[in-house]
Scaffold this active site. Structure first.
Site, PDB file in Angstrom:
ATOM      1  N   GLU A  31     -12.197  55.101 -15.175  1.00 57.11           N
ATOM      2  CA  GLU A  31     -13.088  54.478 -14.504  1.00 57.11           C
ATOM      3  C   GLU A  31     -13.064  52.970 -14.802  1.00 57.11           C
ATOM      4  OE1 GLU A  31     -17.141  56.136 -14.541  1.00 57.11           O
ATOM      5  OE2 GLU A  31     -16.174  57.983 -14.354  1.00 57.11           O
ATOM      6  N   GLU A  80     -17.462  63.328 -18.779  1.00 58.44           N
ATOM      7  CA  GLU A  80     -18.631  63.122 -19.564  1.00 58.44           C
ATOM      8  C   GLU A  80     -19.120  64.357 -20.053  1.00 58.44           C
ATOM      9  OE1 GLU A  80     -19.720  58.479 -18.127  1.00 58.44           O
ATOM     10  OE2 GLU A  80     -20.281  60.400 -16.824  1.00 58.44           O
TER      11      GLU A  80
END
Length: 943
Positions: free
Chosen positions: A484, A414
């Site tokens: 994820e 991220e």
């Protein structure tokens, strides 16, 4: 002239540290651990004190002390500050590379002597394995340098500075630095020297850096070994008869390393001045035919994301805690770990080599907070930061390159996209072309070898599997993983089995990694476990830090038990009618010769016959049908298990047992109302309200009545950034937490009592008509509930059933149904039919933030509180010593205090769980859409 703290806000990685190299714990060279108690002084700012504390003559009298490894905010009983948790937002103004003046700074001092056998020749280095977030180092008054990169090793040359006794190692650690902008990793902000500090002798002619290349050719069974070393020497592997110079390849017949068969060979690198043991695993990683293959075989990741965590020590983990993590993963069929979002302690990777886990090793990088400004000023697209990014990539790869468990390098997490990430990917590929590169944020796969996503819902995952997801051509040719998914926050995650069916159906889908391994609760006397906001943080993200498959004390959650069942490497399908069991090998590499199979035939949960089952040693992907022995009775069910050599259950299967709905009505005499009481069989009722008062000698604390409310789970509430349906909020908006009950009639009809009611929320015109029909015989009381919705219901119900209160007495519970743990419509694969026993307290699942929990599914009958309760059809049982409203109001475990009433929920159905605390919500088939329903319970006082 620059000030003495300019280095804190310098985007560069630092100066003075030696180039990164391979990490190894064992060597013939001497070493001294500098872990232990250090003198410590905390300042509020980076420049509160000058550098005089680094002088050997400095008197640290009056200083405090801390343990190293350790975080100072986890020590000192609050005197050294407190942990702070944010998920995305930086806890300081975003003005890169600057940080606030309020910058907690810890000065550390360690005085040490050299051991008597310390060699007089060669040199020495001091190694820091992890310091958050910026450190400046002195030895005996001489500055060695400063560094950033919290989860990465840094070494300094110190041989010329060492004295036999009285050496003073001084370290100034700043909580905030330019490096903090690269470490916004959804975790507690915890400054300190939290990994080992070690003094290493570097003998003349000793090993500097080396790279073990050990490939495997699956078509021939041959492995090729070559160890490149900065210092020439020899490589020996006695078991293979290998004795060759460094840099020279040798090809021999070997057994390959895989996560299923972690075969390691013990070897040694010997130079003129040092011997270093090697643990060699032969395996080849490649991108072939659009798939990630190891040793020529596509692999399916059944993985977890793992932050390092201990509830008392933060990210300062000891070896046994790391070993416990790996053993728990293996015991629950997990085969892979993504080291979110930084390289772990290197000892953890050695355990992955030993026990067998695929590893995605992630660089110490995340800049998520820049999403708040549309990624403007993001360091990964700012050339000033590129040296720091390359330094982090190099320190990750060089430290960990000799671990066979690592199959992918991850650029970080991220951090948007930019030139810096491209530079990292190019450097990694040039340094290690034998592994693949991963990065989720590269949506067009410019820099990566795998299409990686987070929290894609089931429908999108299926489109990707079918190849109809679109995107650039390169991306369409790459394998897909969910780095994820299935956010394991609170009760859940739901929908795991539905994801796994997709992963196994489509070749392109190569599995995923549940977020995440462990709840990051901080041990706390006030709350049991604390989370964001419990330390007075002005900015925090609450209990979003508690989203693991383990509770903070490493107790497996129901989510982990469910995950183990869903990802079983052996599929066992029992056909009771045919008397056969179909066994399928779902391993990627291993046959089934290492497993033993047994069977049990049970009637109402009682075993009546047992035996062993002979299953062929099926190769991966193969299926066989095996005949079961004929049982002596036909009213039971089979349970078949696969056990490993240690007797640990790897997989199991049962045939379904149909629940025959008994529509017979019990009849018994009743008396007309007298003194406000109606008597029906063994029961008495309030003649005015129709409320059940007692069944035989069991006096009810609260009569059964329709109940639709549950304490919303984290997944019910959803995440603040989600624009879709967030049911916890909608349920409250529609008033389902404050339903009001109205009695419209109490009617005696022959041998039956009927109570007509309406249940609805204030301020709304929606409601539920609920009729209770009671019948009885001399011993038993039967309740049939008929429900019909009224009005415009736009939302599903949380639950549908009845709730009653019993006086607290014997708190033991026995039931025949699903168990032993909790289960909900989309988390029930692990619920095994059987006869179970518990006490009421153990039925409660202690989520760090209390919420709906504890339902036992498919209950045929239960015995508790002096009653036996049978259900038609089977029901979900929940029993606790506090109300749903009290559970809903609690924010921590310690808020729940057992009361004098045992509250029993008998649910006809429940809304599914989903994973909307970060991912998708409940799938349509698990929604509890309001509609007509009828269900029955039969009550009988226990003898």
């Amino acid at each position: 002239m620059p000030t003495s703290i300019d280095y804190v806000t310098d985007p560069s990685p630092g100066h003075g540290a030696l180039p990164p190299r391979a990490w190894y714990a064992d060597s013939s060279a001497n070493s001294v651990s500098l872990n232990g108690t250090w003198d410590f002084r905390l300042s509020a700012t980076a420049d509160a004190h000058d550098d005089s504390f680094a002088s050997p003559a400095y008197d640290a009298d009056g200083w405090s002390s801390v343990s190293v490894p350790g975080h100072w905010v986890m020590q000192g009983d609050g005197a050294f500050g407190a942990p702070a948790y944010t998920n995305v937002l930086y806890p300081f103004p975003v003005d890169p590379p600057r940080v606030p003046d309020e910058n907690p700074t810890g000065d550390h001092l360690r005085v040490f002597d050299l051991p008597g056998d310390w060699p007089g020749d060669g040199s020495a280095v001091v190694r820091f394995d992890g310091v958050e977030s910026c450190a400046r180092v002195w030895l005996n008054g001489t500055e060695l340098g400063e560094f950033k990169g919290s989860r990465l090793p840094h070494e300094f040359e110190v041989g010329h500075l060492l004295a036999p006794t009285g050496n003073v190692l001084a370290v100034r650690v700043h909580q905030w630095s330019a490096g903090s902008y690269l470490e916004d990793q959804d975790q507690w902000w915890l400054p300190g020297i939290f990994r080992d500090v070690t003094l290493l002798h570097r003998p003349t002619g000793g090993v500097r850096d080396f790279f073990t290349h050990a490939s495997y050719e699956h078509t021939t069974g041959l492995g090729t070994l070559r160890v490149d070393s900065d210092v020439a020497g020899r490589i020996t592997v006695p078991e293979l008869g290998v004795d060759v110079p460094t840099g020279e390849p040798v090809t021999v017949a070997v057994e390959p390393w895989t996560a299923e068969t972690p075969r390691l060979y013990d070897g040694e690198l010997a130079t003129a001045g040092e011997r270093v043991p090697l643990r060699i695993g032969f395996r080849t990683v490649e991108l072939s035919d659009g798939l990630i293959k190891v040793n020529g075989t596509p692999i399916l990741f059944k993985g977890v994301n793992r932050h390092e965590w201990h509830p008392e020590h933060g990210r300062a983990l000891d070896l046994e805690t790391m070993r416990r993590d790996v053993e728990l993963m293996k015991a629950h069929n997990i085969n892979a770990v993504r080291t979110s979002h930084y390289p772990p302690h290197p000892a953890f990777l050695a355990l992955c080599d030993e026990y067998g886990l695929w590893v995605i090793d992630e660089c110490d990088l995340e800049t998520h907070g820049f999403v708040e400004q549309g990624w403007r000023d993001n360091p990964v697209d700012d050339e000033r930061w590129t040296p720091a990014l390359l330094d982090r990539a190099a320190r990750t790869v060089e430290r960990d390159k000799n671990h066979p468990s690592i199959v992918l390098w991850s650029l970080g997490n991220e951090a948007g996209t930019g030139r810096g990430l491209t530079a990292m990917a190019e450097w990694i590929r040039a340094r290690d072309p034998e592994r693949l590169v991963h990065y989720e944020g590269d949506i067009n796969c410019r820099d990566t070898d795998v299409y990686s996503r987070m929290y894609a819902d089931h429908a999108e995952v299926e489109r990707i599997g079918q190849g109809v997801d679109g995107g650039p051509e390169k991306r369409r040719r790459l394998p897909f993983i969910q780095c994820e998914y299935a956010h394991a926050m609170g009760n859940g995650p739901g929908g795991l089995a539905d994801y796994q069916r997709l992963f196994e159906k489509y070749e392109r889908l190569q599995g995923g990694f549940v977020w995440e391994w462990i709840d990051h609760g901080v041990a706390d006397e006030r709350h049991g476990y604390a989370y964001g906001g419990d330390f007075g943080e002005e900015l925090h993200d609450g209990n979003f830090v508690c989203d693991g498959l383990l509770f903070p004390d490493r107790t497996p959650s129901p989510g982990l038990i469910e995950f183990k069942k869903v990802i079983e490497p052996v599929r066992i399908a029992v056909d009771g009618a045919a008397g056969t069991v179909q066994v399928t090998n779902r391993y990627d590499f291993r046959d089934l010769s290492h497993l033993a199979f047994d069977w049990t035939y049970e009637v109402e949960g009682e075993a009546v016959e047992r035996g062993t089952l002979t299953v062929p040693p099926l190769s991966p992907g193969e299926t066989a049908d095996v005949k079961l022995s004929a049982p002596a009775t036909s009213d039971g069910y089979w349970t078949v298990r696969a056990l490993d050599g240690d007797g640990r259950e790897v997989a199991w299967g049962q045939n379904s047992v149909a629940v025959v709905r008994n529509t017979a009505t019990l009849f018994g005499g009743h008396t007309s109302p007298a003194d406000g009481v109606i008597t029906l069989g063994p029961a008495t009722f309030d003649a005015r309200t129709g409320d059940l008062r007692a069944i035989g000698d069991v006096t009810l604390a609260s009569a059964p009545r329709l109940d639709v409310w549950r304490a919303p789970t984290d997944n019910d509430d959803g995440a603040s950034w989600q624009s879709g349906e967030r049911l916890g909020l909608l349920w409250r908006k529609f008033g389902l937490h404050r339903m009001q009950h109205r009695v419209d009639g109490v009617e005696l009809d022959g041998a039956a009592l009927t109570v007509r009611t309406r249940v609805g929320p204030a301020s709304r015109d929606i409601g539920l008509r609920a009729n209770y029909r009671w019948t009885a015989d001399e011993r038993r009381l039967r309740l049939t509930v008929s429900v019909a919705p009224e009005g415009d219901w736009r939302i599903p119900l949380p639950r549908l059933g009845v709730r009653l209160g019993l006086p607290v007495g014997d708190l033991g519970v026995r039931w025949f149904g699903g168990g032993p743990g909790e289960a909900y419509p989309d988390t029930r694969d692990a619920a095994r039919l059987g006869r179970w026993e518990s006490d009421v307290a153990a039925l409660h699942t202690p989520y760090v933030r209390p919420q709906e929990n504890g339902a036992r599914a498919d209950v045929r009958w239960a015995e508790l509180g002096g009653l036996r309760i049978e259900g038609e059809p089977a029901y979900a049982l929940t029993a606790r010593r506090w109300t749903t409203q009290q559970l809903d109001a609690a924010t921590h475990r310690t808020d729940l205090t057992p009361g004098d009433t045992l509250w029993v929920h008998l649910d006809h159905s429940q809304q599914g769980i989903g994973t909307q605390s970060c991912g998708p919500g409940v799938l349509p088939q698990y929604r509890l859409t309001p509609g007509p329903a009828e269900f029955s319970f039969t009550f009988e006082q226990l003898a």
